[in-house]
Design a protein around this motif. Structure first.
Motif, PDB file in Angstrom:
ATOM      1  N   ASN A 118       0.717  -1.244   0.084  1.00 45.58           N
ATOM      2  CA  ASN A 118      -0.044  -0.004   0.162  1.00 45.58           C
ATOM      3  C   ASN A 118       0.861   1.166  -0.011  1.00 45.58           C
ATOM      4  N   TYR A 119       0.263   2.508   0.327  1.00 53.99           N
ATOM      5  CA  TYR A 119       0.852   3.685  -0.159  1.00 53.99           C
ATOM      6  C   TYR A 119       1.334   4.183   1.415  1.00 53.99           C
ATOM      7  N   ASP A 120       1.147   3.397   2.376  1.00 54.20           N
ATOM      8  CA  ASP A 120       1.806   4.073   3.642  1.00 54.20           C
ATOM      9  C   ASP A 120       3.289   3.395   3.759  1.00 54.20           C
ATOM     10  N   VAL A 121       4.194   3.931   2.912  1.00 57.88           N
ATOM     11  CA  VAL A 121       5.467   3.550   2.925  1.00 57.88           C
ATOM     12  C   VAL A 121       6.275   4.557   3.956  1.00 57.88           C
ATOM     13  N   PRO A 122       7.530   4.190   3.953  1.00 54.61           N
ATOM     14  CA  PRO A 122       8.383   4.960   5.176  1.00 54.61           C
ATOM     15  C   PRO A 122       9.007   6.214   4.400  1.00 54.61           C
ATOM     16  N   LYS A 123       9.307   7.024   5.318  1.00 56.42           N
ATOM     17  CA  LYS A 123       9.712   8.634   4.955  1.00 56.42           C
ATOM     18  C   LYS A 123      10.988   8.495   4.059  1.00 56.42           C
ATOM     19  N   ALA A 124      11.056   9.525   3.292  1.00 55.46           N
ATOM     20  CA  ALA A 124      12.346   9.641   2.691  1.00 55.46           C
ATOM     21  C   ALA A 124      12.796  11.172   2.800  1.00 55.46           C
ATOM     22  N   TYR A 125      14.137  11.229   2.808  1.00 56.96           N
ATOM     23  CA  TYR A 125      15.017  12.428   3.340  1.00 56.96           C
ATOM     24  C   TYR A 125      15.883  12.857   2.280  1.00 56.96           C
ATOM     25  N   GLN A 126      15.811  14.129   1.633  1.00 61.60           N
ATOM     26  CA  GLN A 126      17.093  14.679   1.004  1.00 61.60           C
ATOM     27  C   GLN A 126      17.697  15.628   1.731  1.00 61.60           C
ATOM     28  N   ASN A 139      16.070  33.641   7.621  1.00 63.32           N
ATOM     29  CA  ASN A 139      17.305  33.702   8.155  1.00 63.32           C
ATOM     30  C   ASN A 139      17.702  32.388   8.984  1.00 63.32           C
ATOM     31  N   SER A 140      16.837  31.368   8.825  1.00 65.96           N
ATOM     32  CA  SER A 140      17.072  30.068   9.661  1.00 65.96           C
ATOM     33  C   SER A 140      18.265  29.305   8.735  1.00 65.96           C
ATOM     34  N   PRO A 141      19.597  28.775   9.578  1.00 61.60           N
ATOM     35  CA  PRO A 141      20.205  28.008   9.005  1.00 61.60           C
ATOM     36  C   PRO A 141      19.684  26.360   8.560  1.00 61.60           C
ATOM     37  N   ILE A 142      18.686  26.194   9.253  1.00 54.32           N
ATOM     38  CA  ILE A 142      18.005  24.872   8.921  1.00 54.32           C
ATOM     39  C   ILE A 142      16.752  25.297   8.133  1.00 54.32           C
ATOM     40  N   LEU A 143      16.654  24.587   6.889  1.00 51.35           N
ATOM     41  CA  LEU A 143      15.452  24.714   5.971  1.00 51.35           C
ATOM     42  C   LEU A 143      14.914  23.340   5.882  1.00 51.35           C
ATOM     43  N   TRP A 144      13.645  23.109   6.079  1.00 47.94           N
ATOM     44  CA  TRP A 144      12.921  21.982   6.170  1.00 47.94           C
ATOM     45  C   TRP A 144      11.688  22.067   5.113  1.00 47.94           C
ATOM     46  N   TYR A 145      11.516  21.415   4.062  1.00 51.67           N
ATOM     47  CA  TYR A 145      10.343  21.490   3.322  1.00 51.67           C
ATOM     48  C   TYR A 145       9.605  20.295   3.199  1.00 51.67           C
ATOM     49  N   THR A 146       8.268  20.319   3.343  1.00 54.82           N
ATOM     50  CA  THR A 146       7.796  19.042   2.973  1.00 54.82           C
ATOM     51  C   THR A 146       6.316  19.378   2.405  1.00 54.82           C
ATOM     52  N   ASP A 151      -3.790  25.820   3.504  1.00 54.12           N
ATOM     53  CA  ASP A 151      -3.744  26.323   4.887  1.00 54.12           C
ATOM     54  C   ASP A 151      -2.527  25.998   5.766  1.00 54.12           C
ATOM     55  N   GLY A 152      -1.549  25.542   5.168  1.00 52.15           N
ATOM     56  CA  GLY A 152      -0.263  25.193   5.747  1.00 52.15           C
ATOM     57  C   GLY A 152      -0.302  23.927   6.549  1.00 52.15           C
ATOM     58  N   GLY A 153      -1.491  23.018   6.570  1.00 51.56           N
ATOM     59  CA  GLY A 153      -1.541  22.019   7.173  1.00 51.56           C
ATOM     60  C   GLY A 153      -0.709  20.844   6.152  1.00 51.56           C
ATOM     61  N   LYS A 154      -0.306  19.877   6.792  1.00 52.95           N
ATOM     62  CA  LYS A 154       0.503  18.907   5.968  1.00 52.95           C
ATOM     63  C   LYS A 154      -0.331  18.057   5.331  1.00 52.95           C
ATOM     64  N   LEU A 155       0.064  17.896   3.837  1.00 47.53           N
ATOM     65  CA  LEU A 155      -0.791  17.216   3.178  1.00 47.53           C
ATOM     66  C   LEU A 155      -0.184  15.470   3.407  1.00 47.53           C
ATOM     67  N   SER A 156       1.181  15.417   3.537  1.00 50.66           N
ATOM     68  CA  SER A 156       1.820  14.106   4.025  1.00 50.66           C
ATOM     69  C   SER A 156       3.096  14.467   4.407  1.00 50.66           C
ATOM     70  N   ILE A 161      12.591  17.387   2.358  1.00 48.35           N
ATOM     71  CA  ILE A 161      13.637  18.044   1.979  1.00 48.35           C
ATOM     72  C   ILE A 161      14.266  18.823   2.864  1.00 48.35           C
ATOM     73  N   ILE A 162      15.402  18.757   3.440  1.00 54.32           N
ATOM     74  CA  ILE A 162      16.199  19.519   4.372  1.00 54.32           C
ATOM     75  C   ILE A 162      17.513  20.175   3.931  1.00 54.32           C
ATOM     76  N   TYR A 163      17.773  21.505   4.212  1.00 52.47           N
ATOM     77  CA  TYR A 163      18.955  22.324   3.931  1.00 52.47           C
ATOM     78  C   TYR A 163      19.655  22.588   5.099  1.00 52.47           C
ATOM     79  N   LEU A 164      20.952  22.292   5.066  1.00 51.03           N
ATOM     80  CA  LEU A 164      21.875  23.132   6.021  1.00 51.03           C
ATOM     81  C   LEU A 164      22.790  24.313   5.394  1.00 51.03           C
ATOM     82  N   ASP A 165      22.126  25.504   5.625  1.00 53.98           N
ATOM     83  CA  ASP A 165      22.888  26.547   5.130  1.00 53.98           C
ATOM     84  C   ASP A 165      24.208  26.963   5.587  1.00 53.98           C
ATOM     85  N   LEU A 166      25.238  26.820   5.011  1.00 53.54           N
ATOM     86  CA  LEU A 166      26.452  27.230   5.583  1.00 53.54           C
ATOM     87  C   LEU A 166      26.748  28.710   5.411  1.00 53.54           C
TER      88      LEU A 166
END
Length: 325
Positions: A118-126, A139-146, A151-156, A161-166
């Motif tokens: 089914n579609y309840d698969v484990p998460k994936a992270y880039q 201005n945040s050095p950690i940017l997390w996108y999903t 309305d801002g609520g999570k679809l899934s 996608i996570i960025y650590l901005d040096l």
């Protein structure tokens, strides 16, 4: 005794952890230190403890000098089936890194969706450590996108996608160590470990976390190897050559585009000018024709003895114009 030639700038110089080959070596060596460093880094980025994971090899071991076909991504599978792709990225070459990240994390998630499940698969992270500023408005050095709804609520929360901005991390230099998050401490290590002016600050930060000490120990050991300096220099030279080629290719394209645009602009400008001139001339010609017609009518009326005020009203000519007829 003859002086031994070395690529290492000084006896205390450290390799650049932002160099992709060094970055990957920190996390993929088959040692206790490397495993500890990898778990510590991922745990710091995700904000929760990762206890068991497995590095998925995607090419030959990182210590080979012949690295032309190597990928420098670090691919990891967690005990619960979640997957992460980790990489160091030095430059947003085409200003499309966001789209690139989306494609990569989508492929990673797709590989988790085995046929028949089914579609309840484990998460994936880039997870990307960026040596360029991705979002200047944040201005945040950690940017997390999903994926989210309007309305801002999570679809899934399957795609992450996570960025650590040096670039933003460097603005934290000399910030009290007690105020740094674990992820920010890793950012400081990557941003400043090869900077001799910041060695004391970085060393004090490294000593606060066992995983950071493990990563730092790997960089120090690697920095004693002439082969590692050769690999780093080769990678940096390849990047410089690529940047040089891209810069001049871009300049050439800009010059050719400017010349073509100038010719097209002149052509369009001439055509537009002719069109506008034709329209203006037509309007002026029609107006002059109407004026001449009015003058003829006024002259006939004047000769017939019609009152000047009536002629003015009928033709639109002024009394002065009628007087000259």
């Amino acid at each position: 005794m003859a002086k031994i030639s070395t690529l290492r700038p000084s006896p205390t110089a450290l390799l650049n952890p932002r160099c992709d080959s060094v970055f990957k070596s920190i996390f993929t060596k088959n040692t206790k230190e490397s495993k500890l460093a990898l778990k510590g880094f991922i745990s710091a980025i995700l904000g929760h403890e990762i206890t068991n994971l497995r590095v998925v090899q995607n090419e030959e071991p990182v210590n080979l000098i012949d690295e032309k076909q190597m990928s420098f991504d670090v691919n990891v599978t967690f005990e619960n089936g979640e997957k992460a792709e980790i990489e160091m990225q030095g430059r947003d070459y085409a200003s499309e890194y966001d789209m690139r990240s989306e494609v990569h994390v989508a492929k990673l998630l797709s590989s988790n969706n085995k046929r028949g499940r089914n579609y309840d698969v484990p998460k994936a992270y880039q997870i990307s450590v960026l040596n360029f500023e991705f979002d200047k408005d944040d201005n945040s050095p950690i940017l997390w996108y999903t994926m989210r709804k309007d309305d801002g609520g999570k679809l899934s929360d399957r795609l992450n996608i996570i960025y650590l901005d040096l670039v933003k991390i460097r603005r934290l230099v000399n910030k009290p160590i007690s105020e740094l998050t674990k992820a920010e401490k890793w950012g400081v290590l990557f941003a400043f470990r090869d900077n001799e002016k910041q060695q004391d600050y970085v060393t004090r930060i490294v000593k606060t976390e066992e995983a950071l000490m493990a990563a730092d120990s790997i960089v120090r050991k690697m920095s004693k190897s002439e082969a590692e300096w050769f690999i780093q220099n080769s990678r940096e030279n390849a990047v410089w050559d690529y940047n040089f080629f891209m810069y001049h290719a871009k300049k050439k394209a800009q010059n050719e585009g400017h010349e073509k645009g100038l010719k097209e602009g002149l052509k369009e400008g001439l055509e537009e000018g002719l069109k506008e001139g034709h329209e203006v001339g037509l309007k002026e010609g029609l107006a002059q024709g109407e004026h001449n017609k009015a003058c003829k009518v006024a002259k006939i009326l004047k000769q017939a003895g019609i009152d000047i005020s009536l002629i003015t009203k009928s033709t639109g000519l002024s009394p002065e114009e009628i007087a000259t007829l």
